[in-house]
Every structure is written in structure tokens, then in C-alpha cells.
Design a protein around this motif. Structure first.
Motif, PDB file in Angstrom:
ATOM      1  N   ALA A  80      25.494   6.006  35.496  1.00 17.37           N
ATOM      2  CA  ALA A  80      26.596   5.790  34.685  1.00 17.37           C
ATOM      3  C   ALA A  80      26.354   6.512  33.461  1.00 17.37           C
ATOM      4  O   ALA A  80      27.742   6.683  32.765  1.00 17.37           O
ATOM      5  N   GLU A  81      25.015   6.847  33.053  1.00 14.28           N
ATOM      6  CA  GLU A  81      24.898   6.776  31.741  1.00 14.28           C
ATOM      7  C   GLU A  81      24.862   8.697  31.453  1.00 14.28           C
ATOM      8  O   GLU A  81      25.080   8.624  30.820  1.00 14.28           O
ATOM      9  N   PHE A  82      24.215   8.917  32.739  1.00 19.96           N
ATOM     10  CA  PHE A  82      23.505  10.465  32.518  1.00 19.96           C
ATOM     11  C   PHE A  82      23.907  11.177  33.948  1.00 19.96           C
ATOM     12  O   PHE A  82      24.018  12.316  33.460  1.00 19.96           O
ATOM     13  N   GLY A  83      24.703  10.795  34.787  1.00 24.10           N
ATOM     14  CA  GLY A  83      24.551  11.229  35.766  1.00 24.10           C
ATOM     15  C   GLY A  83      24.735  12.082  36.445  1.00 24.10           C
ATOM     16  O   GLY A  83      24.535  12.360  37.475  1.00 24.10           O
ATOM     17  N   ARG A  84      23.475  11.572  36.593  1.00 19.20           N
ATOM     18  CA  ARG A  84      22.175  12.587  37.207  1.00 19.20           C
ATOM     19  C   ARG A  84      20.234  11.272  37.318  1.00 19.20           C
ATOM     20  O   ARG A  84      20.956  10.487  36.283  1.00 19.20           O
ATOM     21  N   ALA A 131      20.429   9.722  45.114  1.00 18.23           N
ATOM     22  CA  ALA A 131      21.660  10.661  44.485  1.00 18.23           C
ATOM     23  C   ALA A 131      20.652  11.319  44.183  1.00 18.23           C
ATOM     24  O   ALA A 131      20.872  12.655  43.882  1.00 18.23           O
ATOM     25  N   MET A 132      19.286  11.758  44.271  1.00 20.26           N
ATOM     26  CA  MET A 132      18.060  13.123  44.586  1.00 20.26           C
ATOM     27  C   MET A 132      18.896  13.646  45.486  1.00 20.26           C
ATOM     28  O   MET A 132      18.719  14.966  45.191  1.00 20.26           O
ATOM     29  N   ILE A 133      19.449  13.165  46.756  1.00 21.94           N
ATOM     30  CA  ILE A 133      19.314  14.117  48.089  1.00 21.94           C
ATOM     31  C   ILE A 133      20.743  14.185  47.581  1.00 21.94           C
ATOM     32  O   ILE A 133      20.982  16.262  47.978  1.00 21.94           O
ATOM     33  N   GLU A 134      21.983  13.929  46.839  1.00 25.20           N
ATOM     34  CA  GLU A 134      23.283  14.780  46.928  1.00 25.20           C
ATOM     35  C   GLU A 134      22.768  15.915  45.705  1.00 25.20           C
ATOM     36  O   GLU A 134      23.303  16.832  45.824  1.00 25.20           O
ATOM     37  N   GLN A 135      22.543  15.678  44.921  1.00 26.59           N
ATOM     38  CA  GLN A 135      22.236  17.016  44.095  1.00 26.59           C
ATOM     39  C   GLN A 135      20.747  17.835  44.186  1.00 26.59           C
ATOM     40  O   GLN A 135      20.386  18.329  43.324  1.00 26.59           O
ATOM     41  N   ARG A 136      20.819  17.812  45.700  1.00 28.99           N
ATOM     42  CA  ARG A 136      19.313  18.373  46.424  1.00 28.99           C
ATOM     43  C   ARG A 136      18.764  19.106  45.179  1.00 28.99           C
ATOM     44  O   ARG A 136      17.645  19.998  45.014  1.00 28.99           O
ATOM     45  N   GLY A 137      17.518  17.486  44.592  1.00 31.06           N
ATOM     46  CA  GLY A 137      16.103  18.165  43.982  1.00 31.06           C
ATOM     47  C   GLY A 137      15.752  16.182  43.262  1.00 31.06           C
ATOM     48  O   GLY A 137      16.731  16.017  42.950  1.00 31.06           O
ATOM     49  N   GLY A 138      14.711  16.280  43.063  1.00 28.03           N
ATOM     50  CA  GLY A 138      14.088  15.535  42.587  1.00 28.03           C
ATOM     51  C   GLY A 138      12.696  15.255  43.083  1.00 28.03           C
ATOM     52  O   GLY A 138      12.084  16.225  43.292  1.00 28.03           O
ATOM     53  N   LYS A 139      12.260  14.589  41.507  1.00 28.23           N
ATOM     54  CA  LYS A 139      10.671  14.275  41.796  1.00 28.23           C
ATOM     55  C   LYS A 139      10.224  13.014  41.098  1.00 28.23           C
ATOM     56  O   LYS A 139      10.966  11.970  40.608  1.00 28.23           O
ATOM     57  N   ILE A 140       9.756  12.119  42.101  1.00 28.56           N
ATOM     58  CA  ILE A 140       8.597  11.268  42.190  1.00 28.56           C
ATOM     59  C   ILE A 140       7.824  10.795  41.987  1.00 28.56           C
ATOM     60  O   ILE A 140       6.938  11.010  43.047  1.00 28.56           O
ATOM     61  N   ALA A 178      12.714  18.097  53.043  1.00 24.11           N
ATOM     62  CA  ALA A 178      13.822  18.886  53.057  1.00 24.11           C
ATOM     63  C   ALA A 178      14.751  18.654  52.432  1.00 24.11           C
ATOM     64  O   ALA A 178      16.317  19.213  52.003  1.00 24.11           O
ATOM     65  N   HIS A 179      15.262  17.617  51.249  1.00 19.60           N
ATOM     66  CA  HIS A 179      16.199  17.696  50.128  1.00 19.60           C
ATOM     67  C   HIS A 179      16.027  17.831  48.725  1.00 19.60           C
ATOM     68  O   HIS A 179      16.355  17.732  47.866  1.00 19.60           O
ATOM     69  N   ASN A 180      14.889  19.158  48.785  1.00 18.05           N
ATOM     70  CA  ASN A 180      13.762  19.323  47.832  1.00 18.05           C
ATOM     71  C   ASN A 180      13.821  17.909  46.631  1.00 18.05           C
ATOM     72  O   ASN A 180      13.518  18.384  45.525  1.00 18.05           O
ATOM     73  N   ILE A 181      13.034  17.227  47.290  1.00 17.25           N
ATOM     74  CA  ILE A 181      12.522  15.988  46.834  1.00 17.25           C
ATOM     75  C   ILE A 181      10.477  16.195  47.101  1.00 17.25           C
ATOM     76  O   ILE A 181      10.404  16.124  47.800  1.00 17.25           O
TER      77      ILE A 181
END
Length: 263
Positions: A80-84, A131-140, A178-181
Motif C-alpha cells: 500500500a505504501e510503495f506498490g512493490r 507480490a514478488m512472483i507477480e512482479q517477476r523478481g525479488g530477493k530474499i 522460475a519466477h526470477n526470485i
């Protein structure tokens, strides 16, 4: 150091002190927009103020990480605050009983630290991954520990929780790849600070009848580099794993321990 993290949204748990504070300010210095989560928001606010003084926004959210509903609400607040949500760094955790054998450790002591160190990380990953899957990327980046790589007498509950976190990290890495995460684990050795000095070293000093300084030196002597880890060492490793410099690394345990886990 410029790792092209400016304006990335980083959600960090356990940011109030020690490693968490160092990680938070390291990401702030790289220009990340921050979501800082923990149970004690009053303790987090001074760190958030330091981050804002560096020119980045910092949203503070109260969250008990072992409560799945609260971690889902945390992710929703970040969106809600940052959109991603680009980065999740799970620093929050506990040490559990120190100096107790497995048969001296109570069931409650064991369950409490496993729930915090494993279930808390599962909950936050579960909350941010859609949310990371939807945006096709993320780092955990999960902050584990080298006692989850070699084990440690007198630290049964903690060691078990960090071994479990490694399995959680590796399985999630296989599923999310597979989701670029990327999903990785940074594993500090002994990290200098109040918990190390006042609990770990104090326990050794009392048990062996030596000074606190001698206990600290005995720990340092265990490592190839003959020094214990600093908060900044852990923060730098987290930055590396959260950046695209490590784009082809996932599912690994990165010891930040001066050479202990590999010996």
C-alpha cells in the motif's frame, strides 16, 4: 558501494539493534525505500529516523512474525505504501538457551526458538512471495547462523532452528527460481555485540573460570582469521545477496564467520 539498489523496496525484520540496525542503515545508504518490522515499534523508530536522515523513506510496522495474519498485513502495508516489495531480509531471531544440553533444554524453550527462527521466516516469505512472483523478481535473504551448518554443543535449540532455516531457504529457492526470485541464507559466526559479550562469552567465562576478555579471545582463536564477525560484515553480505551482483546465486549458505564453518 553502489549496487544499483536505489529506490528498491526492502522489507527488513528485526531492525532495532545490532545486526538489524546495521543491515537497515546499510540498505538506507544504498538508497532503498524501507519497511521496518518488529514487535517493539518504539525501539525501531530511532533507527527509522537515522534512515530518513539519509534521505530515504522508512515505514515502521508493528508485527509479531510468528503470527501469520500479522505478516500478511505487513506485506499489505508495504504494498500500500510503495506498490512493490523487491527485497526481504529476515534478520529477526533469537538465541535460545545457552550452555544447556539437549536433555536440559525444556520443550517450551526448544519450541519457542524454533518458532521464532523458522516459522517467523516462513511467514514473511509466504507473505511477500505472491507480490514478488507477480512482479517477476525479488530477493530474499534469511539470516541464519554457522551453528546451523556445523552444530554446537550447548546450543541445541538454536542450532536446530538454523538447520531448519537452511532447508526452508533451499526449498523456497527451488520453488521461486522460475519466477526470477533468489532466496539465500547469510550465516554469521559469532557477532561482536551485547548478546555475544553478555551471554555467550559470560557463559563461557563462568563455566571455565576465566575472564570475559579471555573468553572472547578463545572464540576468536577458533576462526581462521582470528577475529569475530562485526555487524557491518553481515550487513555487507546481505547487500551482496540482495543486489543483482549475485543474480546467479540462489539456495546457498554464505558463512560470514572469519573461517569457522569450513574448518
Amino acid at each position: 558501494m553502489n549496487l544499483n539498489l536505489k529506490n528498491k523496496v526492502a522489507l527488513i525484520t528485526g531492525p532495532a539493534k545490532g545486526m538489524g540496525r546495521a543491515v537497515t542503515l546499510a540498505f538506507a545508504e544504498e538508497g532503498c525505500r524501507l519497511v521496518l518490522a518488529g514487535r517493539d515499534t518504539a525501539a525501531i523508530e530511532p533507527v527509522a529516523a537515522e534512515a530518513r536522515a539519509l534521505g530515504v523513506p522508512a515505514l515502521v510496522v508493528r508485527c509479531d512474525l510468528v503470527d501469520a495474519a500479522q505478516t500478511e498485513a505487513l506485506a499489505a502495508a508495504a504494498l500500500a505504501e510503495f506498490g512493490r516489495i523487491d527485497i526481504l531480509v529476515n534478520v529477526a531471531g533469537g538465541s535460545g538457551p545457552i550452555g544447556k544440553t539437549g536433555w536440559e533444554t525444556t520443550a517450551d524453550e526448544f519450541n519457542d526458538i524454533v518458532e521464532l527462527n523458522m516459522t517467523g521466516c516462513f511467514n514473511t516469505m509466504h507473505a511477500v512471495l505472491p507480490a514478488m512472483i507477480e512482479q517477476r523478481g525479488g530477493k530474499i535473504v534469511n539470516v541464519g547462523g554457522t551453528f546451523g551448518m556445523r552444530g554446537r554443543a550447548g546450543r541445541v535449540a538454536y542450532s536446530a532452528s538454523k538447520w531448519g532455516l537452511r532447508g526452508l531457504t533451499k526449498s523456497m529457492a527451488l520453488e521461486a527460481g522460475a519466477h526470477n526470485i533468489n532466496v539465500n541464507c547469510v550465516a554469521p559466526g559469532m557477532v561482536d555485540g551485547p548478546r555475544f559479550r553478555e551471554k555467550v562469552c559470560a557463559n563461557m567465562a563462568a563455566r571455565l573460570g576465566i575472564s570475559l576478555e579471555a573468553a572472547m579471545q578463545r572464540h576468536a582463536d577458533d576462526y581462521a582469521l582470528k577475529r569475530v564477525t562485526l555487524d557491518a560484515d553481515v550487513a555487507n553480505a546481505c547487500l551482496f545477496m540482495a543486489s543483482d551482483v549475485s543474480r546467479q546465486i540462489t539456495g546457498v549458505d554464505l558463512p560470514v564467520d572469519g573461517g569457522w564453518a569450513m574448518l
